[in-house]
Design a protein around this motif. Sequence first.
Motif, short mmCIF file in Angstrom:
data_model
loop_
_atom_site.label_atom_id
_atom_site.label_comp_id
_atom_site.label_asym_id
_atom_site.label_seq_id
_atom_site.Cartn_x
_atom_site.Cartn_y
_atom_site.Cartn_z
N LEU A 133 -25.65 6.13 -8.59
CA LEU A 133 -26.68 5.10 -8.67
C LEU A 133 -26.82 4.31 -7.37
CD1 LEU A 133 -25.82 3.76 -12.25
CD2 LEU A 133 -27.86 5.07 -11.60
N GLY A 134 -26.07 4.74 -6.35
CA GLY A 134 -26.18 4.10 -5.04
C GLY A 134 -25.31 2.88 -4.86
N ILE A 135 -24.31 2.68 -5.72
CA ILE A 135 -23.41 1.53 -5.63
C ILE A 135 -22.15 1.94 -4.86
CG2 ILE A 135 -22.12 -0.20 -6.92
CD1 ILE A 135 -25.12 -0.35 -7.39
N LYS A 136 -21.77 1.12 -3.88
CA LYS A 136 -20.51 1.38 -3.16
C LYS A 136 -19.33 1.11 -4.10
CE LYS A 136 -22.24 -0.03 1.40
NZ LYS A 136 -22.09 -1.05 2.47
N VAL A 137 -18.38 2.02 -4.11
CA VAL A 137 -17.21 1.87 -4.97
C VAL A 137 -15.94 2.06 -4.15
CG1 VAL A 137 -16.04 2.66 -7.08
CG2 VAL A 137 -18.53 2.82 -6.91
N TYR A 138 -14.98 1.16 -4.37
CA TYR A 138 -13.69 1.25 -3.69
C TYR A 138 -12.57 1.32 -4.72
CZ TYR A 138 -16.41 -0.29 0.35
OH TYR A 138 -17.35 -0.39 1.35
N ARG A 139 -11.44 1.86 -4.29
CA ARG A 139 -10.27 1.96 -5.17
C ARG A 139 -9.13 1.09 -4.66
NH1 ARG A 139 -9.55 8.54 -5.66
NH2 ARG A 139 -11.53 9.03 -6.75
N HIS A 140 -8.56 0.33 -5.58
CA HIS A 140 -7.30 -0.36 -5.32
C HIS A 140 -6.28 0.20 -6.30
CE1 HIS A 140 -8.82 -4.20 -3.06
NE2 HIS A 140 -9.13 -3.07 -2.47
N TYR A 141 -5.14 0.59 -5.79
CA TYR A 141 -4.20 1.37 -6.58
C TYR A 141 -3.13 0.51 -7.25
CZ TYR A 141 -6.45 5.16 -4.11
OH TYR A 141 -7.40 6.04 -3.61
N THR A 142 -2.49 1.09 -8.25
CA THR A 142 -1.36 0.43 -8.90
C THR A 142 -0.22 0.30 -7.90
OG1 THR A 142 -1.98 1.35 -11.05
CG2 THR A 142 0.28 0.58 -10.81
N ILE A 143 0.34 -0.90 -7.77
CA ILE A 143 1.44 -1.14 -6.84
C ILE A 143 2.70 -1.43 -7.66
CG2 ILE A 143 2.32 -2.60 -4.98
CD1 ILE A 143 -0.59 -3.20 -4.22
N SER A 144 3.71 -0.65 -7.47
CA SER A 144 4.95 -0.85 -8.24
C SER A 144 5.56 -2.20 -7.92
CB SER A 144 5.95 0.27 -7.93
OG SER A 144 6.27 0.29 -6.55
N ASP A 145 6.15 -2.82 -8.93
CA ASP A 145 6.83 -4.11 -8.82
C ASP A 145 5.89 -5.24 -8.39
OD1 ASP A 145 9.27 -2.93 -9.50
OD2 ASP A 145 9.67 -2.40 -7.42
N TYR A 146 4.60 -5.11 -8.70
CA TYR A 146 3.66 -6.21 -8.41
C TYR A 146 3.77 -7.24 -9.53
CZ TYR A 146 -0.72 -8.69 -7.41
OH TYR A 146 -1.65 -9.64 -7.10
N PRO A 147 3.91 -8.55 -9.25
CA PRO A 147 3.82 -9.17 -7.92
C PRO A 147 5.18 -9.58 -7.35
CG PRO A 147 3.48 -10.84 -9.59
CD PRO A 147 3.82 -9.56 -10.31
N SER A 148 6.28 -9.05 -7.87
CA SER A 148 7.60 -9.58 -7.48
C SER A 148 8.10 -9.06 -6.14
CB SER A 148 8.62 -9.26 -8.59
OG SER A 148 8.66 -7.86 -8.83
N ASN A 149 7.89 -7.77 -5.84
CA ASN A 149 8.45 -7.18 -4.62
C ASN A 149 7.48 -7.41 -3.46
OD1 ASN A 149 9.63 -5.66 -2.62
ND2 ASN A 149 10.02 -3.87 -3.92
N ILE A 150 7.56 -8.60 -2.87
CA ILE A 150 6.57 -9.01 -1.87
C ILE A 150 6.64 -8.14 -0.62
CG2 ILE A 150 5.88 -10.92 -0.36
CD1 ILE A 150 6.79 -12.78 -2.68
N ALA A 151 7.84 -7.79 -0.19
CA ALA A 151 7.97 -6.96 1.02
C ALA A 151 7.26 -5.62 0.83
CB ALA A 151 9.45 -6.74 1.33
N HIS A 152 7.33 -5.06 -0.36
CA HIS A 152 6.66 -3.79 -0.64
C HIS A 152 5.15 -3.98 -0.77
CE1 HIS A 152 5.71 0.09 -2.34
NE2 HIS A 152 5.26 -0.47 -3.46
N ILE A 153 4.75 -5.08 -1.44
CA ILE A 153 3.31 -5.33 -1.65
C ILE A 153 2.60 -5.54 -0.31
CG2 ILE A 153 1.63 -6.93 -2.66
CD1 ILE A 153 3.88 -7.52 -4.80
#
Length: 494
Positions: A133-153
């Motif tokens: 339909l002409g809409i821009k789409v982006y993906r944000h992925y599942t991040i393990s240990d979100y939101p506790s493991n800040i160094a990894h995030i």
Amino acid sequence: MKKIGFDNDKYIKLQTQNIRDRIATIGGKLYMEFGGKLFDDYHAARVLPGFCPDSKLRMLLEMKNEAEIVISIAANAIEQSKRRGDSGITYDQEVMRLIDAFHEIGLYVGSVVITMYSAQPAAAAFEKKLKALGIKVYRHYTISDYPSNIAHIISEDGFGKNDYIETERSLVVVTAPGPGSGKMETCLSQLYHDHKRGINAGYAKFETFPIWNIPLKHPVNLAYEAATADLNDVNMIDPYHLAAYGETTVNYNRDIEIFPVLQAMFTRIFGKSPYQSPTDMGVNMAGFCITDDETVCEASKQEIIRRYYNALCNVRRGISEPSEVMKLELIMNSLEISTDMRPIVAKADAVAERTEAPAVAIELPNGKIVTGKTSKLLGASSAVLLNALKELGEIDDGYDLISPSIIEPIQKLKVNHMGNHNPRLHMDEVLIALSICALTDERAKTALDQLAKLGDCEAHSTVILSSVDVNVFKKLGMNLTCEPKYQTKKLYHR
């Protein structure tokens, strides 16, 4: 006449200026997480009389050349066909509706981001559909240990894996079809990527409630707790703001609980945190626009009572937990309010007791209460609607706006051909019949012309109503409550 307790024009002016000031302070791009409803914030309109349901939208239109919208939706919500509680439509359908609605009024929708993506089939199909339909789409992925493991995030294996959302304007409004859609994660991911690219960017949160600069136990703030009783949200004094500035402000538990994590993320991205408290992150100016505290207090107490009835009915339907009712009872007790403060309840109950059948009452703008009873031709909701229109149009109470000779053929059609067991006319059927009568009957036309006056009127039913009648009450703008019982003892209710 409805009392006004909120200056909406002042609100739009102050709110717009405050957001522009925040953008200027950052000196670059502002990602603003928009909580609540953009188009139809009826809760705010009920507890802050004078607030227009589309106030946030009007504010954005003041900045439409500076703003673009990113809509965030969680992949699991698509996969599970999650639905909005008010409209009943799925989150993916709501995204489409939002895009159309924004486009219709001239606001620019830059893209849609699917959060917590892990190749869910329904999410992938929705992505394909939007792109077609002409809409821009982006993906944000599942991040393990979100939101506790800040160094990894805050690393290439965390936010670094997410697609970078290409934006064009200084104000990026991140909104969503409902809670749990990943709006904050979207904003933080963008800050990470912008910082890597040398782009000045900041974050702000726009939530109308709780209002930060009125007391913690103010009825307006307690009405917000009542509205979110199912989420178990609790208003709290912001301890970080108090420690940093010696100033008492109000926030809610989830923002306060997550703030140390956010502060650590900001520090990791920028080297230091731009905010000392959750209150610092907000931009809401609603508290400065209350003009009559007594009026908004009374309106908020009435909203809490309405929420209480709604929770009772949801427990009866089996879709809510008794703990929600208990929380609302605690709020009511703290304010020393009861259902006796809703005068239409006693009026409806009196008619039901006298007739031994369901009854409905409506409080009109002049304070007069009209009632409707169940008859062979009409349900109580339909009867009270006609009685209200007669009263508003100064039409004799004994006059038949719709002749029985018109009602009876409709009943036969319903029962003999449409498979209905209940021959009584619902509100939508009554309005169609009234519209036909208005072509030849001046008094029916006068009655029909009164419909707009029913907006903001209070209504109460002695039984849980059908979805058809509930929707008509909503469309007419009335505030409906129901007793938590059904008209029949059947297990299945349409």
